[in-house]
Scaffold this motif. Structure first.
Motif, PDB file in Angstrom:
ATOM      1  N   TRP A   1       0.840  -1.197   0.000  1.00 45.41           N
ATOM      2  CA  TRP A   1       0.000   0.000   0.000  1.00 45.41           C
ATOM      3  C   TRP A   1       0.878   1.252   0.000  1.00 45.41           C
ATOM      4  O   TRP A   1       1.234   1.776   1.059  1.00 45.41           O
ATOM      5  N   PRO A   2       1.273   1.794  -1.179  1.00 43.74           N
ATOM      6  CA  PRO A   2       2.005   3.067  -1.222  1.00 43.74           C
ATOM      7  C   PRO A   2       1.026   4.238  -1.047  1.00 43.74           C
ATOM      8  O   PRO A   2       0.081   4.370  -1.837  1.00 43.74           O
ATOM      9  N   LEU A   3       1.253   5.072  -0.063  1.00 46.48           N
ATOM     10  CA  LEU A   3       0.335   6.182   0.234  1.00 46.48           C
ATOM     11  C   LEU A   3       1.101   7.490   0.349  1.00 46.48           C
ATOM     12  O   LEU A   3       1.964   7.636   1.221  1.00 46.48           O
ATOM     13  N   HIS A   4       0.802   8.421  -0.541  1.00 45.63           N
ATOM     14  CA  HIS A   4       1.301   9.790  -0.394  1.00 45.63           C
ATOM     15  C   HIS A   4       0.365  10.722  -1.140  1.00 45.63           C
ATOM     16  O   HIS A   4      -0.649  10.287  -1.702  1.00 45.63           O
ATOM     17  N   SER A   5       0.677  12.003  -1.166  1.00 48.02           N
ATOM     18  CA  SER A   5      -0.260  12.987  -1.701  1.00 48.02           C
ATOM     19  C   SER A   5      -0.577  12.781  -3.174  1.00 48.02           C
ATOM     20  O   SER A   5      -1.608  13.238  -3.657  1.00 48.02           O
ATOM     21  N   LYS A   6       0.300  12.085  -3.915  1.00 43.32           N
ATOM     22  CA  LYS A   6       0.086  11.886  -5.340  1.00 43.32           C
ATOM     23  C   LYS A   6      -0.245  10.440  -5.692  1.00 43.32           C
ATOM     24  O   LYS A   6      -0.290  10.071  -6.860  1.00 43.32           O
ATOM     25  N   ARG A   7      -0.448   9.639  -4.660  1.00 45.55           N
ATOM     26  CA  ARG A   7      -0.690   8.219  -4.930  1.00 45.55           C
ATOM     27  C   ARG A   7      -1.464   7.586  -3.776  1.00 45.55           C
ATOM     28  O   ARG A   7      -1.267   7.929  -2.617  1.00 45.55           O
ATOM     29  N   GLY A   8      -2.367   6.665  -4.106  1.00 45.15           N
ATOM     30  CA  GLY A   8      -3.055   5.903  -3.067  1.00 45.15           C
ATOM     31  C   GLY A   8      -4.483   6.323  -2.831  1.00 45.15           C
ATOM     32  O   GLY A   8      -5.078   5.935  -1.827  1.00 45.15           O
ATOM     33  N   GLY A   9      -5.059   7.123  -3.736  1.00 48.36           N
ATOM     34  CA  GLY A   9      -6.457   7.494  -3.589  1.00 48.36           C
ATOM     35  C   GLY A   9      -6.664   8.941  -3.216  1.00 48.36           C
ATOM     36  O   GLY A   9      -5.731   9.731  -3.141  1.00 48.36           O
ATOM     37  N   LYS A  10      -7.943   9.298  -2.981  1.00 52.21           N
ATOM     38  CA  LYS A  10      -8.309  10.669  -2.646  1.00 52.21           C
ATOM     39  C   LYS A  10      -8.393  10.843  -1.126  1.00 52.21           C
ATOM     40  O   LYS A  10      -8.476   9.884  -0.380  1.00 52.21           O
ATOM     41  N   GLY A  11      -8.434  12.118  -0.709  1.00 51.33           N
ATOM     42  CA  GLY A  11      -8.537  12.416   0.712  1.00 51.33           C
ATOM     43  C   GLY A  11      -7.174  12.628   1.346  1.00 51.33           C
ATOM     44  O   GLY A  11      -6.118  12.420   0.728  1.00 51.33           O
ATOM     45  N   LYS A  12      -7.172  13.047   2.613  1.00 47.46           N
ATOM     46  CA  LYS A  12      -5.933  13.300   3.327  1.00 47.46           C
ATOM     47  C   LYS A  12      -5.159  11.994   3.503  1.00 47.46           C
ATOM     48  O   LYS A  12      -5.735  10.944   3.753  1.00 47.46           O
ATOM     49  N   VAL A  13      -3.838  12.092   3.403  1.00 48.54           N
ATOM     50  CA  VAL A  13      -3.007  10.895   3.479  1.00 48.54           C
ATOM     51  C   VAL A  13      -3.155  10.218   4.838  1.00 48.54           C
ATOM     52  O   VAL A  13      -3.214   8.990   4.918  1.00 48.54           O
ATOM     53  N   ALA A  14      -3.237  11.018   5.916  1.00 43.32           N
ATOM     54  CA  ALA A  14      -3.385  10.436   7.254  1.00 43.32           C
ATOM     55  C   ALA A  14      -4.668   9.623   7.356  1.00 43.32           C
ATOM     56  O   ALA A  14      -4.704   8.569   7.999  1.00 43.32           O
ATOM     57  N   GLU A  15      -5.736  10.103   6.710  1.00 45.66           N
ATOM     58  CA  GLU A  15      -7.001   9.373   6.736  1.00 45.66           C
ATOM     59  C   GLU A  15      -6.897   8.091   5.925  1.00 45.66           C
ATOM     60  O   GLU A  15      -7.406   7.033   6.323  1.00 45.66           O
ATOM     61  N   ARG A  16      -6.217   8.162   4.761  1.00 47.12           N
ATOM     62  CA  ARG A  16      -6.036   6.968   3.941  1.00 47.12           C
ATOM     63  C   ARG A  16      -5.138   5.947   4.637  1.00 47.12           C
ATOM     64  O   ARG A  16      -5.294   4.739   4.459  1.00 47.12           O
ATOM     65  N   LEU A  17      -4.188   6.439   5.438  1.00 49.43           N
ATOM     66  CA  LEU A  17      -3.333   5.556   6.217  1.00 49.43           C
ATOM     67  C   LEU A  17      -4.167   4.742   7.209  1.00 49.43           C
ATOM     68  O   LEU A  17      -3.994   3.523   7.336  1.00 49.43           O
ATOM     69  N   ALA A  18      -5.102   5.414   7.891  1.00 51.06           N
ATOM     70  CA  ALA A  18      -5.977   4.731   8.853  1.00 51.06           C
ATOM     71  C   ALA A  18      -6.882   3.715   8.150  1.00 51.06           C
ATOM     72  O   ALA A  18      -7.109   2.615   8.659  1.00 51.06           O
ATOM     73  N   VAL A  19      -7.384   4.076   6.966  1.00 51.98           N
ATOM     74  CA  VAL A  19      -8.252   3.168   6.208  1.00 51.98           C
ATOM     75  C   VAL A  19      -7.491   1.909   5.805  1.00 51.98           C
ATOM     76  O   VAL A  19      -7.991   0.780   5.930  1.00 51.98           O
ATOM     77  N   ALA A  20      -6.254   2.085   5.303  1.00 52.07           N
ATOM     78  CA  ALA A  20      -5.437   0.942   4.880  1.00 52.07           C
ATOM     79  C   ALA A  20      -5.148   0.026   6.059  1.00 52.07           C
ATOM     80  O   ALA A  20      -5.254  -1.210   5.951  1.00 52.07           O
ATOM     81  N   ARG A  21      -4.776   0.625   7.191  1.00 54.15           N
ATOM     82  CA  ARG A  21      -4.506  -0.178   8.395  1.00 54.15           C
ATOM     83  C   ARG A  21      -5.739  -0.977   8.806  1.00 54.15           C
ATOM     84  O   ARG A  21      -5.660  -2.183   9.059  1.00 54.15           O
ATOM     85  N   ASP A  22      -6.892  -0.305   8.877  1.00 55.37           N
ATOM     86  CA  ASP A  22      -8.118  -0.969   9.314  1.00 55.37           C
ATOM     87  C   ASP A  22      -8.509  -2.107   8.376  1.00 55.37           C
ATOM     88  O   ASP A  22      -8.964  -3.166   8.815  1.00 55.37           O
ATOM     89  N   LYS A  23      -8.323  -1.897   7.067  1.00 53.71           N
ATOM     90  CA  LYS A  23      -8.685  -2.943   6.104  1.00 53.71           C
ATOM     91  C   LYS A  23      -7.779  -4.157   6.256  1.00 53.71           C
ATOM     92  O   LYS A  23      -8.243  -5.316   6.216  1.00 53.71           O
ATOM     93  N   LEU A  24      -6.472  -3.919   6.418  1.00 51.16           N
ATOM     94  CA  LEU A  24      -5.541  -5.031   6.571  1.00 51.16           C
ATOM     95  C   LEU A  24      -5.852  -5.832   7.830  1.00 51.16           C
ATOM     96  O   LEU A  24      -5.818  -7.072   7.824  1.00 51.16           O
ATOM     97  N   ILE A  25      -6.174  -5.137   8.916  1.00 49.99           N
ATOM     98  CA  ILE A  25      -6.496  -5.827  10.168  1.00 49.99           C
ATOM     99  C   ILE A  25      -7.812  -6.598  10.022  1.00 49.99           C
ATOM    100  O   ILE A  25      -7.933  -7.754  10.455  1.00 49.99           O
ATOM    101  N   ALA A  26      -8.819  -5.974   9.384  1.00 49.17           N
ATOM    102  CA  ALA A  26     -10.116  -6.629   9.189  1.00 49.17           C
ATOM    103  C   ALA A  26      -9.989  -7.872   8.311  1.00 49.17           C
ATOM    104  O   ALA A  26     -10.696  -8.873   8.525  1.00 49.17           O
ATOM    105  N   ASP A  27      -9.069  -7.820   7.346  1.00 47.80           N
ATOM    106  CA  ASP A  27      -8.870  -8.953   6.451  1.00 47.80           C
ATOM    107  C   ASP A  27      -7.995 -10.042   7.064  1.00 47.80           C
ATOM    108  O   ASP A  27      -7.785 -11.096   6.451  1.00 47.80           O
ATOM    109  N   GLY A  28      -7.476  -9.759   8.257  1.00 46.62           N
ATOM    110  CA  GLY A  28      -6.609 -10.744   8.904  1.00 46.62           C
ATOM    111  C   GLY A  28      -5.258 -10.889   8.240  1.00 46.62           C
ATOM    112  O   GLY A  28      -4.650 -11.974   8.283  1.00 46.62           O
ATOM    113  N   ALA A  29      -4.763  -9.832   7.620  1.00 56.08           N
ATOM    114  CA  ALA A  29      -3.477  -9.884   6.918  1.00 56.08           C
ATOM    115  C   ALA A  29      -2.339 -10.240   7.880  1.00 56.08           C
ATOM    116  O   ALA A  29      -2.283  -9.739   9.004  1.00 56.08           O
TER     117      ALA A  29
END
Length: 481
Positions: free
Chosen positions: A59-87
C-alpha cells in the motif's frame, strides 16, 4: 524501567541500508509501516517491492498516490482494512510527514521502518501579546517545578491549517500550531501564558512516539549526528536505547572526485544571499555553472539560490534533501549551493540539548550536502570514472573531502574556482582575515613604539639632555675631569 530499543542501520550512502530493510521485511512475515522522506523515494521502494515480492500486499500512500482524501485518513483506512482482512504479511509505505503527523497508537504490534533521518526538530520564537487569549483557549501547559520549559497539549480537535494560515499569516506560527497539535511534541520556555510576551519554542519528534510498535528501525548514514537524534538522546536518554548496526559497502571501482568551491574568504548564508551583495555572488556562481554544468547533471540549493538559478542552468533542479534516491546514479556532475547554519531561532533548542553552532551546522548543512552529492554516479560501488561536485565555500569542500576519505574514496581533489571572481570576497560580518589581523597588530605595535619614542624625546628635552642620548645630563657633567 525498560528502555525502548531502536535499531539504527548506519553505513555510507549507497551501502544498501534501504535494501536491507526491504529484503528483511520480505523475508520476515509481519505488518510493516515504512516511512520515507519523499513520494519519489516511496515510489522507488514500491517498485522494488513489486519486483522482489510480487504477491506481497503493498500500500504506497502519499499525496500523489493511493487514492483521494488526506493521506493520514487513507493511512488509517489501509490499516483498518488489513487488520479486518486478517493480513499476516503486508507493507504500507508513507512519508515522514504523514508518520510524524498521525496518531499511530492503533498500529500496536506493527513494525516501523524509517528510511533516512526525519526532520525531527524545529524551533522558533514569536510575540504572543496579541494571541495570548487564543493560546490559553487552545492549549494546556504542563510544566514541572524548577523546569524552564513546559510541554503543550491541544484542547479539543485539531484546527484547520488552511484557516489558520489565513488568520495567522506568519509561517513559523502556523508551523507551531501544526506541531503543537501532537501531544508532548512542542515545548515553550514559560511556566504559564501570562509570564512573558516573547516565547521561545521547539518541537521534537522522537522514536518514543512509536513505542507501541513491535520493532523500530531507522536507516540513515547521518542519523546519529542529526539534531533529532542528539535532541532525543538529551531529553529521553533514560527511555531510549539506540542499537547501531553497520551496513558496509564494498567498492569495486575508485572514482576520481573533484570538489570545486567558489570562495575561501567567507561563509555563505541565506541571509547574506538575500542581500544585494550576496545576490551578486550567486550571480557569479550562476554565470560559471551555466557554462560548466552539462545537461546530464543535477543541482539544487536553498530557495533563495533556486530562485536566482532556475532557468539559467542546464541539468535538473531537484530537491536539496534528495536523500535515498537512486534515479540520478548515472550522472557525473552535480552542484549544491546550500547553507544550513544555526540561526537565532535555534538558540532555545541549542540550550536545551546542550548543542553549539557546529553541532547544528554539521547535522543540518554537512549531512544534506553529503546526501545530495551521493545521489550521482559515485553511489554505484562499481563506478570508477570522473565525478565533479560544486559547492559554495572551502569549509564545505574540506569537510566533504574528509567524509569521502572516511568512506575510503582514494582519489579526491579540491579545485578552487578562481575564475568566478568571488574567491577573496569578504562579508562585513566576517571581520578581518588572519593576514589583515596581523597587519593591524603590526600597525598597532608600530604606533605604540612611536608614542614611546616621542615620550622619551620629550622627557630628554625637558631634562636638558640631548635627544637620543641616554643617561642623566647632571651626572654626566659631574663625571667630567
Amino acid at each position: 524501567m525498560t528502555k525502548m530499543k531502536v535499531t539504527v542501520l548506519t553505513g555510507p550512502q549507497g551501502s544498501g541500508k534501504s535494501t536491507v530493510m526491504r529484503q528483511e521485511a520480505i523475508a520476515q512475515p509481519g505488518l510493516y509501516l515504512f516511512a520515507s522522506p519523499t513520494h519519489e523515494l516511496i515510489d522507488e521502494q514500491a517498485e522494488a517491492f513489486k519486483r522482489e515480492a510480487p504477491k506481497l500486499d503493498l500500500w504506497p500512500l502519499h499525496s500523489k498516490r493511493g487514492g483521494k482524501g488526506k493521506v493520514a485518513e487513507r493511512l488509517a483506512v489501509a490499516r483498518d482494512k488489513l487488520i479486518a482482512d486478517g493480513a499476516r504479511h503486508a507493507v504500507i509505505l508513507t512519508t515522514h510527514e504523514t508518520m510524524m503527523g498521525s496518531d499511530l497508537s492503533a498500529f500496536a504490534g506493527w513494525h516501523a521502518r524509517i528510511d533516512e533521518a526525519p526532520a525531527a526538530v524545529q524551533a522558533g520564537s514569536f510575540n504572543i501579546s496579541e494571541m495570548r487569549t487564543a493560546l490559553k483557549e487552545r492549549f494546556d501547559l504542563h510544566s514541572k517545578p524548577g523546569h524552564d520549559w513546559a510541554s503543550l497539549r491541544l484542547k479539543g480537535n485539531k484546527p484547520s491549517w488552511k484557516k489558520l494560515q489565513k488568520s495567522l499569516g506568519a509561517k513559523e506560527l502556523v508551523e507551531f500550531y501544526k506541531q503543537a497539535a501532537n501531544p508532548a511534541r512542542v515545548f515553550v520556555r514559560t511556566p504559564d501564558w501570562d509570564a512573558t510576551d516573547d516565547i521561545d519554542w521547539f518541537s521534537i519528534w522522537s522514536p518514543l512516539e512509536l513505542a507501541g510498535f513491535g520493532s523500530v528501525q531507522i536507516a540513515g548514514s547521518g542519523y546519529t549526528s542529526s539534531v533529532g537524534y542528539l535532541g532525543a538522546k538529551a531529553l529521553f536518554e533514560d527511555l531510549l536505547e539506540f542499537d547501531e548496526r553497520k551496513v558496509p559497502v564494498v567498492r569495486s571501482g575508485q572514482p576520481s572526485i573533484s570538489i570545486h568551491y567558489y570562495t575561501d574568504s567567507h561563509r555563505g548564508s541565506t541571509t547574506f544571499w538575500g542581500t544585494s551583495v550576496g545576490r551578486l555572488q550567486i550571480k557569479h556562481v550562476c554565470d560559471h555553472l551555466s557554462t560548466t554544468l552539462p545537461k546530464a547533471s543535477f543541482w539544487s540549493g536553498n530557495t533563495v539560490v533556486q530562485n536566482l538559478m532556475e532557468h539559467r542552468l542546464k541539468g535538473d533542479l531537484i530537491k536539496a534533501s534528495a536523500a535515498g534516491l537512486n534515479k540520478h546514479r548515472k550522472r557525473r556532475h552535480c552542484a549544491i549551493i546550500f547553507s544550513g547554519k544555526a540561526t537565532k531561532a535555534d538558540k532555545g533548542m541549542m540550550d536545551v540539548f546542550s548543542l553549539d553552532k557546529d553541532h547544528i551546522e554539521r547535522g543540518r548543512e554537512d549531512e544534506l550536502i553529503r546526501q545530495f552529492v551521493m545521489r550521482g554516479a559515485i553511489r554505484n560501488p562499481a563506478f570508477g570514472g570522473a565525478y565533479d561536485i560544486y559547492v559554495y565555500e572551502k569549509v564545505q569542500a574540506d569537510r566533504l573531502k574528509g567524509h569521502f576519505e572516511d568512506l575510503l574514496f582514494a582519489n579526491v581533489e579540491l579545485v578552487p574556482v578562481t575564475e568566478a571572481g568571488l574567491m577573496k570576497v569578504r562579508r562585513k560580518s566576517d571581520g578581518p582575515t588572519e593576514q589583515e589581523k596581523a597587519a593591524i597588530k603590526a600597525d598597532r605595535n608600530k604606533k605604540a613604539a612611536d608614542r614611546q619614542r616621542a615620550k622619551r624625546a620629550a622627557d630628554a628635552r625637558a631634562s636638558g639632555r640631548e635627544v637620543g642620548k641616554p643617561g642623566n645630563p647632571k651626572l654626566r657633567k659631574a663625571n667630567i675631569p
